[in-house]
Design an enzyme around this catalytic site. Structure first.
Site, short mmCIF file in Angstrom:
data_model
loop_
_atom_site.label_atom_id
_atom_site.label_comp_id
_atom_site.label_asym_id
_atom_site.label_seq_id
_atom_site.Cartn_x
_atom_site.Cartn_y
_atom_site.Cartn_z
N GLN A 1 0.87 -1.18 0.00
CA GLN A 1 0.00 0.00 0.00
C GLN A 1 0.90 1.23 0.00
O GLN A 1 1.44 1.62 1.03
CB GLN A 1 -0.93 -0.05 1.20
N ALA B 1 -11.65 2.12 4.60
CA ALA B 1 -10.69 1.33 3.82
C ALA B 1 -9.85 2.22 2.89
O ALA B 1 -10.05 3.43 2.82
CB ALA B 1 -11.44 0.28 3.01
N HIS B 2 -8.92 1.59 2.19
CA HIS B 2 -7.99 2.35 1.35
C HIS B 2 -8.68 3.08 0.21
O HIS B 2 -9.61 2.58 -0.39
CB HIS B 2 -6.86 1.46 0.80
N ASN B 3 -8.17 4.29 -0.03
CA ASN B 3 -8.62 5.11 -1.15
C ASN B 3 -10.07 5.58 -1.05
O ASN B 3 -10.65 6.02 -2.04
CB ASN B 3 -8.39 4.39 -2.49
N SER C 1 -12.10 2.49 -2.03
CA SER C 1 -12.28 3.33 -3.22
C SER C 1 -13.65 3.96 -3.33
O SER C 1 -13.99 4.49 -4.39
CB SER C 1 -11.97 2.54 -4.50
#
Lengths: 332, 332, 332
Positions: free
Chosen positions: A183, A224-226, A244
């Site tokens: 990441q 979560a990521h993004n 995302s």
């Protein structure tokens, strides 16, 4: 330690009626439990019946309720009593010295390359990793981790146990084995953001995870990521946003709601408790998907039927066909 | 700091076409946002339309897309572009020195009887209790607790706030009062396991809680006592498994899904987001139980009806009976 | 290290039959996996079939099973085998020195104004803030935060990562911007309370958040501000209670259940896993609201129908009207 009503209106404005500026207030309390040493407030007209009988020393009210309030006793009149009450709690905390002192607690572990503004407060046993930035007047309460290269804006509050910048959950599957996707992004958090205890905001896979100014996150939330969360959006405890997804500004996400990945939510979207958002929402509005609770015996009957719901529809269709054909058939 | 394409294919294989080995890459980026200094990848054929217009310096593609990719510019051809991309991120992290240094951070509290492999990394403010074992190349990020007698395998990553080996939730009820069942087991975690921020894995009551090799757990997951999770199973954020349940290998459990206690899930079971697994699953497959979201007003109508669902079925039955009798009756 | 059966009955009572007091027990194990060195128990009559074939050195049984147990081998007869088993695990832990030593670990950060009872144990890397009180024999495992002015009773256990007294989630909205309501209350926790890893209990806004004696909370639970939980109530992992809700005594709240704010739940209310409690419950009983899981293809059909449920009811109504009118019409 008490506060005089004069101090309150000097600091926050509003018109004081029916009591002297020297009247001392020992606490802030709801209308129904306020004693004669308490400042209270009436926000929701639904509770107006509590006004007449409240023992409060003084009640914060809207202009429309000035007469009703004065009939009872002292009041402070202000356009938005709830906002005024909020500012009174802030004044109270300030006067009682509840703020955090600036500086880094000696038990915190701050990487030499991290930039912590001198007015920021990094509490006991926090970890601030390589290249992280902590803005002015921001407070990391205790046991907070801010990961490498993550940036926190000004006047933020991060409660105990918060984890900013752990790895997002990303893997490629090769013949059944998960291959880690490192990441490589970070987390960028704006100004005036508050983040509740043990909440986690993961770093982005390639780009960054972004939390805009004024966002408020409660405890035990997973971002979560993004993910990208727009200005002044508020999310209640145990809610979660998968990777995302973009959430607009001025949204409210109620407790334990889930938003799946790769969606777009417009501004001013309001999601009810425990609702699962499975598709993008382009229109402002109020969205819900909660299975209703019932007594267990009743639930069991309904749940069993629910698994046959599609067939029920088929049976209704069949009946409808029969009822259209039926009369004709009997005429033969 | 940039990386040359030659370095990439030397390390990871794949055929480089349309660009020199010395072409420098400054970042890794998705197709639609990649600039001329970026390496990108095309994994999902759905996004093939983005290929022609991408500005990326080079795109990782499958053999079938070699011609389409070359028509645009440079590419690396490899059988599985997503796995290749994952390995590029790993190469990237390695070349940029993002790995954790081996050794125990001076702020960590490691019991003298714990065994930490010399190649393992125990980060700031971690706690490793009596008799715990941490395997080779395993990394405890920061503020991780590994409880007494718990064992972590090799090449694992435990993110901040993880708690391994807290007591399972076990009590006997004696006249309304809960009597604690001491949790005498431990937690055994295999190799190549990754565990997300603030996730908790409880120790067993009598035997151990077991996480097999290659399992990947996201953030804020609850794994109760005596759970057993098979190889290479992945669980997304906020999911939970209650006590004594066994999950097979190669399963995927989506975010916020719950699995109740004392169940058996076969290998290759895939559970959708927010689904509650209330009975054992013996067949591989995809299982779902999500209440659909709707606009709140529409939801209210449906939810009210839902609580009468059993009666609706009765009414359909009654109609069906009537419609069978009806024609006969009218013939009389 | 083993324990003699004589030690067990001397400490806990019960009648030992069919084995000498000097018989040594090396472990405690479930009936089906117990070897000849194990003490086991038969609690649920459903498992009686396992009794005859168990290899256990001795089995704890109820009086009604004395003969069946003796036909197999040694047993301890006691009115409630499960409670007896719980006490055996406690004896086991005690004899094996698993308790925590009293005192404050040198790595913990305890404010000089906090009161920690000399028999309490404050583990590594805990934070105890200004004015907090920790009662006799209470144990803070590791990495626990107890916020300012919060009070924990006697004989409590707080597992790693617990956060007591973070700010409740309270804001007033002024033109789209959230104005913080300082949380001026605290958290009061009674005696014999156990709190699982990474669980959060927020401080009250004006009054306190209250957890009464004997309450047991599992991991990753969210208790919002001004919640009140009655005596001996137990809540399983990932459950959540929103602000100002009162839960009675002797309730059980299953895993991942949610209770919205400002509700009243009576004593002896039992809420099933993943159920969302959206209204107050005045009668003891068992309440459920779980959407049933199905194979994904089947679920998709049912979920699509579910969103039309209200219309289905209308169609049934229409059919019913037709079927009442119908026969009359055909008679014309």
């Amino acid at each position: 330690m008490s506060v005089r009503l004069g101090q309150v209106v000097d600091a926050l404005g509003g018109e004081l009626h029916g009591a002297g500026r020297d009247t001392e207030i020992a606490r802030i309390a709801p209308l129904d439990s306020a004693g004669p040493d308490a400042l209270s407030f009436l926000n929701n007209p639904r509770y107006q019946s509590q006004l007449a009988t409240s023992q409060a020393a003084c009640v914060i009210v809207a202009p429309a309720l000035r007469e009703a309030a004065l009939a009872r006793g002292a009041c402070i009149v202000t356009p938005d009593p709830y906002v005024y009450f909020a500012r009174v709690t802030q004044l109270w905390a300030r006067l009682h010295g509840r703020g955090a002192a600036p500086g880094v607690h000696p038990s915190a572990v701050v990487h030499e390359s991290a930039q912590v503004h001198p007015t920021a407060s990094v509490g006991p046993l926090c970890v601030v990793e390589r290249g992280a930035v902590i803005g002015a007047h921001t407070r990391l309460a205790s046991r907070v981790t801010v990961g490498a290269d993550c940036a926190i804006g000004e006047r933020c509050i991060l409660h105990p146990g918060v984890v900013i910048g752990a790895d997002g959950f990303g893997f490629a599957n090769e013949g059944g084995v998960w291959i880690k996707i490192e990441q490589l992004g970070a987390v960028r958090i704006g100004d005036d953001v508050e983040i509740g205890a043990n909440t986690c905001i993961d770093r982005g896979a390639l780009g960054d995870t972004v939390i805009e100014d004024g966002v408020k996150l409660d405890n035990l939330i997973q971002i979560a990521h993004n993910v990208h969360i727009g200005k002044n959006t508020a999310m209640a405890g145990c809610s979660a946003v998968a990777g995302s997804t973009t959430i607009g500004a001025h949204c409210t996400i109620a407790g334990a709601a889930s938003i799946v990945g790769h969606l777009q939510l417009a501004d001013n979207v309001h999601v009810s408790t425990n609702t699962v958002v499975t598709h993008s929402i382009s229109r402002p509005g109020h969205y819900t998907g909660v299975f209703p609770m019932d007594e267990n015996a009743q639930w069991e009957k309904n749940a069993a039927t629910l698994r046959q719901l599609y067939r029920l529809r088929e049976r209704i269709k069949a009946l409808e066909r029969k009822n259209q054909d039926g009369p004709a058939a009997t005429q033969q």
